[in-house]
Write an enzyme that holds these catalytic residues in place. Sequence first.
Site, mmCIF file in Angstrom:
data_model
loop_
_atom_site.group_PDB
_atom_site.id
_atom_site.type_symbol
_atom_site.label_atom_id
_atom_site.label_comp_id
_atom_site.label_asym_id
_atom_site.label_seq_id
_atom_site.Cartn_x
_atom_site.Cartn_y
_atom_site.Cartn_z
ATOM 1 N N CYS A 129 0.823 -1.213 0.000
ATOM 2 C CA CYS A 129 0.000 0.000 0.000
ATOM 3 C C CYS A 129 0.861 1.269 0.000
ATOM 4 O O CYS A 129 1.527 1.541 -0.981
ATOM 5 C CB CYS A 129 -1.008 -0.015 1.144
ATOM 6 S SG CYS A 129 -2.363 1.147 0.835
ATOM 7 N N GLU A 171 -1.637 -8.527 4.250
ATOM 8 C CA GLU A 171 -1.639 -8.829 5.699
ATOM 9 C C GLU A 171 -3.067 -8.844 6.234
ATOM 10 O O GLU A 171 -3.358 -9.587 7.168
ATOM 11 C CB GLU A 171 -0.757 -7.830 6.461
ATOM 12 C CG GLU A 171 -1.412 -6.511 6.878
ATOM 13 C CD GLU A 171 -1.707 -5.572 5.709
ATOM 14 O OE1 GLU A 171 -1.332 -5.878 4.567
ATOM 15 O OE2 GLU A 171 -2.329 -4.519 5.967
ATOM 16 N N HIS A 226 -3.748 -5.096 0.480
ATOM 17 C CA HIS A 226 -3.256 -5.381 1.839
ATOM 18 C C HIS A 226 -3.243 -6.886 2.111
ATOM 19 O O HIS A 226 -4.155 -7.407 2.767
ATOM 20 C CB HIS A 226 -4.129 -4.675 2.875
ATOM 21 C CG HIS A 226 -3.811 -3.226 3.038
ATOM 22 N ND1 HIS A 226 -2.811 -2.771 3.877
ATOM 23 C CD2 HIS A 226 -4.328 -2.127 2.444
ATOM 24 C CE1 HIS A 226 -2.740 -1.455 3.810
ATOM 25 N NE2 HIS A 226 -3.664 -1.037 2.949
#
Length: 249
Positions: free
Chosen positions: A119, A224, A222
């Site tokens: 990001c 994660e 993203h």
Amino acid sequence: MTLLRPVVGITCKFEPHGANNDPYRIHGNHWLDENYAHAIRASGGLPVMLPNTREPDVWMQYLRMLDAVLFTGGVDVDPGEFGQEPVAQLGQVDPVRDAFELGLCREALELDVPILAICRGVQVLNIAAGGTLVQDIPRSVPDALQHRQQAPTWHPSHGIEVEPNSVLARLLGRTLLRVNSFHHQAIEMVAPGFRATARTSDGVIEAMESQRHKFVVGVQFHPEGMFGFSDPIDALFRGLVEACKGVSE
Ligand code: MN
């Protein structure tokens, strides 16, 4: 001798206490979303937080201790860093984090340290290597998709098309997939020596990677936030940790 985990430095957000006018940043907290640390540990790495600093000798020494760097999400980068004036839609900016991450990233590229950039991280990577950003997608991209989803973090909200024969496609094991999206900026001009490796149907660049480094991969989504929900996407973190093998031995 025990086999040690590769050490992965992770960049952090800084939240000042009270007014955001303390140039020495004594009063405040660094924080890191546990999702990043968890994803690195679950992929065999040792996560270490890297507090922001303007002192170059500190980031130089960080890089001597680290096997890889993970650049995380966060606020907008000052467009002055890529030679543009701020548009009205520019969000919050953190000049100290900009200085730290851009300096750390330039040095990591110089030393060919493996990088995963997420990001804001991929935006920092692109600027550090000489590229530019779209400062605000709704302002600059006609008929743009929704890139700031209202759905939960783990929910994939838009599709991407990945370039075949890219490191990203190899890691994901496919060229079409759906990802989450929490950004209003994006890569504009890709830095020299890099290539765009994924796009959405509106033409927005969703990933880029180096063509000359061992492992420098950036994504606008993203991973994660989807960790544990998508095997192909989890592979990005394993890719980073595996790229460290042999680095510090
Ligand atoms: Mn997106």
